[in-house]
Design a protein around this motif. Structure first.
Motif, PDB file in Angstrom:
ATOM      1  N   ALA A   1      62.542 -35.178  37.381  1.00 25.91           N
ATOM      2  CA  ALA A   1      63.679 -35.296  38.308  1.00 25.91           C
ATOM      3  C   ALA A   1      63.810 -34.029  39.152  1.00 25.91           C
ATOM      4  CB  ALA A   1      64.963 -35.552  37.523  1.00 25.91           C
TER       5      ALA A   1
ATOM      6  N   MET B   1      61.625 -33.790  42.021  1.00 27.06           N
ATOM      7  CA  MET B   1      62.059 -34.690  43.100  1.00 27.06           C
ATOM      8  C   MET B   1      63.398 -34.252  43.691  1.00 27.06           C
ATOM      9  SD  MET B   1      61.036 -38.342  41.462  1.00 27.06           S
ATOM     10  CE  MET B   1      61.833 -39.155  42.813  1.00 27.06           C
ATOM     11  N   ARG B   2      63.846 -33.074  43.237  1.00 25.71           N
ATOM     12  CA  ARG B   2      65.132 -32.522  43.678  1.00 25.71           C
ATOM     13  C   ARG B   2      66.284 -33.496  43.390  1.00 25.71           C
ATOM     14  NH1 ARG B   2      61.423 -30.900  47.614  1.00 25.71           N
ATOM     15  NH2 ARG B   2      61.222 -28.646  47.779  1.00 25.71           N
ATOM     16  N   ALA B   3      66.300 -33.985  42.162  1.00 22.69           N
ATOM     17  CA  ALA B   3      67.342 -34.910  41.726  1.00 22.69           C
ATOM     18  C   ALA B   3      67.747 -34.558  40.299  1.00 22.69           C
ATOM     19  CB  ALA B   3      66.822 -36.348  41.774  1.00 22.69           C
ATOM     20  N   SER B   4      68.901 -35.012  39.905  1.00 17.49           N
ATOM     21  CA  SER B   4      69.337 -34.846  38.519  1.00 17.49           C
ATOM     22  C   SER B   4      68.698 -35.967  37.699  1.00 17.49           C
ATOM     23  CB  SER B   4      70.858 -34.939  38.421  1.00 17.49           C
ATOM     24  OG  SER B   4      71.278 -36.278  38.670  1.00 17.49           O
TER      25      SER B   4
ATOM     26  N   GLU C   1      70.130 -38.152  35.988  1.00 17.67           N
ATOM     27  CA  GLU C   1      70.919 -39.373  36.222  1.00 17.67           C
ATOM     28  C   GLU C   1      70.527 -40.022  37.552  1.00 17.67           C
ATOM     29  OE1 GLU C   1      72.366 -36.348  35.456  1.00 17.67           O
ATOM     30  OE2 GLU C   1      72.639 -36.818  33.331  1.00 17.67           O
ATOM     31  N   GLN C   2      70.360 -39.202  38.578  1.00 18.53           N
ATOM     32  CA  GLN C   2      69.939 -39.729  39.879  1.00 18.53           C
ATOM     33  C   GLN C   2      68.533 -40.322  39.781  1.00 18.53           C
ATOM     34  OE1 GLN C   2      70.413 -36.020  41.976  1.00 18.53           O
ATOM     35  NE2 GLN C   2      72.228 -36.744  43.078  1.00 18.53           N
ATOM     36  N   PHE C   3      67.676 -39.667  39.027  1.00 17.36           N
ATOM     37  CA  PHE C   3      66.316 -40.141  38.828  1.00 17.36           C
ATOM     38  C   PHE C   3      66.334 -41.509  38.128  1.00 17.36           C
ATOM     39  CE2 PHE C   3      62.300 -39.951  36.254  1.00 17.36           C
ATOM     40  CZ  PHE C   3      61.417 -40.041  37.315  1.00 17.36           C
TER      41      PHE C   3
ATOM     42  N   LYS D   1      68.761 -43.662  38.133  1.00 13.65           N
ATOM     43  CA  LYS D   1      69.293 -44.655  39.077  1.00 13.65           C
ATOM     44  C   LYS D   1      68.231 -45.066  40.093  1.00 13.65           C
ATOM     45  CE  LYS D   1      74.192 -43.516  38.876  1.00 13.65           C
ATOM     46  NZ  LYS D   1      75.353 -42.987  39.606  1.00 13.65           N
ATOM     47  N   ALA D   2      67.438 -44.107  40.537  1.00 17.94           N
ATOM     48  CA  ALA D   2      66.380 -44.424  41.489  1.00 17.94           C
ATOM     49  C   ALA D   2      65.344 -45.340  40.849  1.00 17.94           C
ATOM     50  CB  ALA D   2      65.727 -43.138  41.995  1.00 17.94           C
TER      51      ALA D   2
ATOM     52  N   ARG E   1      65.620 -43.327  48.799  1.00 20.33           N
ATOM     53  CA  ARG E   1      67.081 -43.451  48.666  1.00 20.33           C
ATOM     54  C   ARG E   1      67.633 -44.279  49.780  1.00 20.33           C
ATOM     55  NH1 ARG E   1      68.656 -37.382  46.875  1.00 20.33           N
ATOM     56  NH2 ARG E   1      67.204 -37.323  45.220  1.00 20.33           N
TER      57      ARG E   1
END
Length: 182
Positions: free
Chosen positions: A99, A102-105, A107-109, A111-112, A182
């Motif tokens: 994550a 990919m510059r994401a948390s 949780e965001q990962f 969700k993606a 996104r």
């Protein structure tokens, strides 16, 4: 009055079916293969297919996906035989690293991945098997697997002397990159 009761019964049956997850449990329980008694379900195959599609940008054949899942089950069975356990925190650290790249948390990962139709659990199962297998290989072969550049060059040189029509290839290993839109 009878029609009304029939509608109520039909509606109740439909609601019961929907609350039980519709037809998804039937698909989840459809066994595609067994590996020493452990099932591989149609959902497992679907999830892995999507994961491979997203990471490799190509659609694998059903056989390739099933073979990969069989290998994964065998790796985990071997890990259990050697009493190797990969903790949830180890797997979570790998997911967090993915994550972060990919510059994401995490949780965001997750969700993606869900947006791409991939369960985070499917990814974690793959990572857990890979981590366990790496530990088995390191433990079993340890320092014997260390190949030095000099050794590679010596083998290449000796083969080139023997084969005048030899072609040279250069390989660059790169980490797999998962692209999430996104």
């Amino acid at each position: 009055m009878i029609r009304r009761r029939a509608r109520i019964v039909a509606l109740a049956a439909a609601l019961l079916l929907l609350s039980a997850g519709g037809f998804a449990p039937a698909l989840a329980q459809q066994v595609v293969a067994r590996v020493n008694g452990e099932p591989i379900t149609a959902v497992d195959v679907e999830q892995r297919t999507r994961l491979i599609q997203v990471s490799n940008h190509k659609t694998p054949s059903r056989k390739e996906v099933i073979d990969e899942l069989i290998d994964e089950r065998l790796k985990m069975q071997t890990a259990r035989r050697y009493r190797i356990e990969i903790s949830d925190s180890e797997v979570d650290n790998v997911v967090a690293g993915m994550a972060a790249r990919m510059r994401a948390s995490p949780e965001q990962f997750a969700k993606a991945l869900a947006g791409a139709g991939i369960s985070i659990t499917a990814l974690k199962n793959k990572l857990r098997a890979d981590l366990a297998w790496n530990q088995i290989v390191r433990g079993k072969f340890g320092n014997n697997l260390q190949v030095r550049d000099r050794e590679v060059q010596e083998i290449i040189s000796s083969r080139q002397k023997n084969d005048k029509n030899a072609a040279a290839y250069e390989y660059t290993l790169r980490p797999i990159l998962l692209v999430v839109r996104r």
